[in-house]
Design an enzyme around this catalytic site. Structure first.
Site, PDB file in Angstrom:
ATOM      1  N   ASP A 151      34.667  44.337  35.611  1.00 13.66           N
ATOM      2  CA  ASP A 151      34.202  44.057  36.970  1.00 13.66           C
ATOM      3  C   ASP A 151      33.119  45.054  37.381  1.00 13.66           C
ATOM      4  OD1 ASP A 151      33.966  43.433  39.635  1.00 13.66           O
ATOM      5  OD2 ASP A 151      36.109  43.439  40.045  1.00 13.66           O
ATOM      6  N   ASP A 219      34.191  36.440  45.649  1.00 13.83           N
ATOM      7  CA  ASP A 219      35.636  36.185  45.564  1.00 13.83           C
ATOM      8  C   ASP A 219      36.055  34.934  46.336  1.00 13.83           C
ATOM      9  OD1 ASP A 219      35.551  38.563  44.236  1.00 13.83           O
ATOM     10  OD2 ASP A 219      37.116  39.528  45.429  1.00 13.83           O
TER      11      ASP A 219
END
Ligand code: GLA
Length: 392
Positions: A151, A219
């Site tokens: 990430d 997200d």
């Protein structure tokens, strides 16, 4: 946990042409169909620990999800502890023995995934892999890790400071390649999941830095509008997906409570038509029978996992009514008739819309019902709902 994440460091007008030549996936032979499993973040965020992960693995088996095809149990952010004097990463006290946890998960016929960042810090502010890539990959392999979500997070700060798009992009590519090579050097097949929220068109260069999947958006959350925004923004990306390398519109929210069953069926159907990774994001130990049924629907999973490995795409759109289709092996086509409006809607599929001449066999996938040979299919699709057909 909202630290250091999701700040676009470049305009949306990133030039095309970022496709890099050559390269292969970190571990060839993995993710030949979109990965299926579970990830801790959507439901548990930082409240994840060894006991919870074991319980999820056990529930994956007892609920029948493992037998439906779900394999990976993925620990997301907040497991990381300090490095020892040699720089070796240790889990924090929530995870006393990662190897023992991997053994438990493997003993259930499942695989274990973990999370890190190419930056110094993860999105939740924990220890990242910057400068320790080879060491970390070796540690993961020694623990028995099968999947890494990598990430971007704090590496974004370095990229912003680089002074220009090309330099920023070069930093990112080099960082992802470094971990690709570190994972490959372990000799262990480890799925490599790139998470950088879709900036810089990762579908163009994700495969060349070894990505088996790459996030295409920011997200997801457990609300219908966000799921719709993410899912339907995948139009046009189908040509970039294929066996070993998939677009990733983020993890599932099915069963987390913010949508109703009709909406969760829409979510699951769209992700299947997108050949998206199916990573359940709910608490498997407490899920209702209805949630389990949505997650484990055989016909829908078969669309996602179809061996041809083609991602579906939009066929047509009329306001809030959308028709999407995904070619399947053997010449059939999976079709989704989506009604995103707040009222029921009449929707029609002509066999010719998906290239069929004359009438063709149609099957209602959620109802698991053969509809016979049809030239035209008509249905009232509920508000926020979908009808999924297998045509041919
Ligand atoms: C980012 C990712 C999420 C999750 C969190 C963890 O926001 O996009 O999927 O991994 O970080 O901190």
């Amino acid at each position: 946990m909202q630290i250091n994440r999701h700040r676009p460091w470049a305009s949306a007008a990133v030039a095309a042409g970022l496709m890099l030549a050559g390269g292969a996936q970190a571990a060839s032979g993995v993710a030949m169909t979109p990965p299926m499993g579970w990830n801790s973040w959507n439901h548990f965020e930082a409240k994840i620990d060894d006991a919870t992960v074991r319980a999820q693995a056990d529930a994956m088996v007892s609920s029948g999800l493992r037998d439906a095809g779900y394999r990976y149990i993925n620990i997301d952010d907040t497991w990381e502890g300090e490095r020892d004097a040699q720089g070796v990463i240790r889990p924090n006290k929530k995870f006393p023995d990662m190897k023992a946890l991997a053994d438990h998960v493997h003993s259930r016929g499942l695989k274990l995934g973990i999370y890190s960042s190419p930056g110094a810090k993860t999105c939740a502010g924990f220890e990242g892999s910057l400068g320790h890539e080879v060491q970390d990959a070796k540690t993961y392999a020694a623990w028995g890790i099968d999947y890494l979500k990598y990430d971007l997070c704090s590496l974004g700060d370095t990229m912003r400071a680089a002074g220009g798009l090309e330099k920023a992009q070069a930093i990112e590519v080099a960082a992802y390649e470094k971990m690709r090579d570190a994972l490959a050097a372990t000799g262990r097949p480890i799925v490599y999941s790139l998470c950088q929220y879709g900036f810089y068109q990762p579908w163009r260069w994700g495969p060349s830095v070894g990505g088996n999947l790459w996030r295409t958006t920011g997200d997801i959350n457990d609300k219908f509008p966000r799921m719709v925004q993410i899912g339907f923004s995948q139009a046009g990306l189908s040509k970039y997906a294929g066996p070993g390398h998939w677009n990733d519109p983020d993890m599932l929210e099915v069963g987390n409570g913010g949508m109703n069953a009709v909406e969760y069926r829409t979510h699951m159907s769209l992700w299947a038509l997108l050949a998206a990774p199916l990573l359940a994001g709910n608490d498997l130990t407490t899920m209702t029978a209805e949630t389990a049924a949505i997650l484990s629907n055989k016909g829908v999973i078969a669309i996602d996992q179809d061996a041809l490995g083609k991602q579906g795409d939009r066929v047509r759109q009329e306001g809030p009514l959308e028709v999407w289709a995904k070619p399947l092996s053997g010449g059939a086509v999976a079709v989704g008739l989506f009604n995103l409006s707040d009222l029921p809607a009449n929707m029609t599929l002509n066999a010719a819309d998906v290239g069929a001449k004359g009438s063709v066999a149609m099957h209602d996938v959620w109802a698991d019902k053969a509809l016979g040979k049809l030239k035209v299919f008509k249905a009232v699709v509920p508000a926020h709902g979908v009808v999924v057909l297998r045509v041919g």
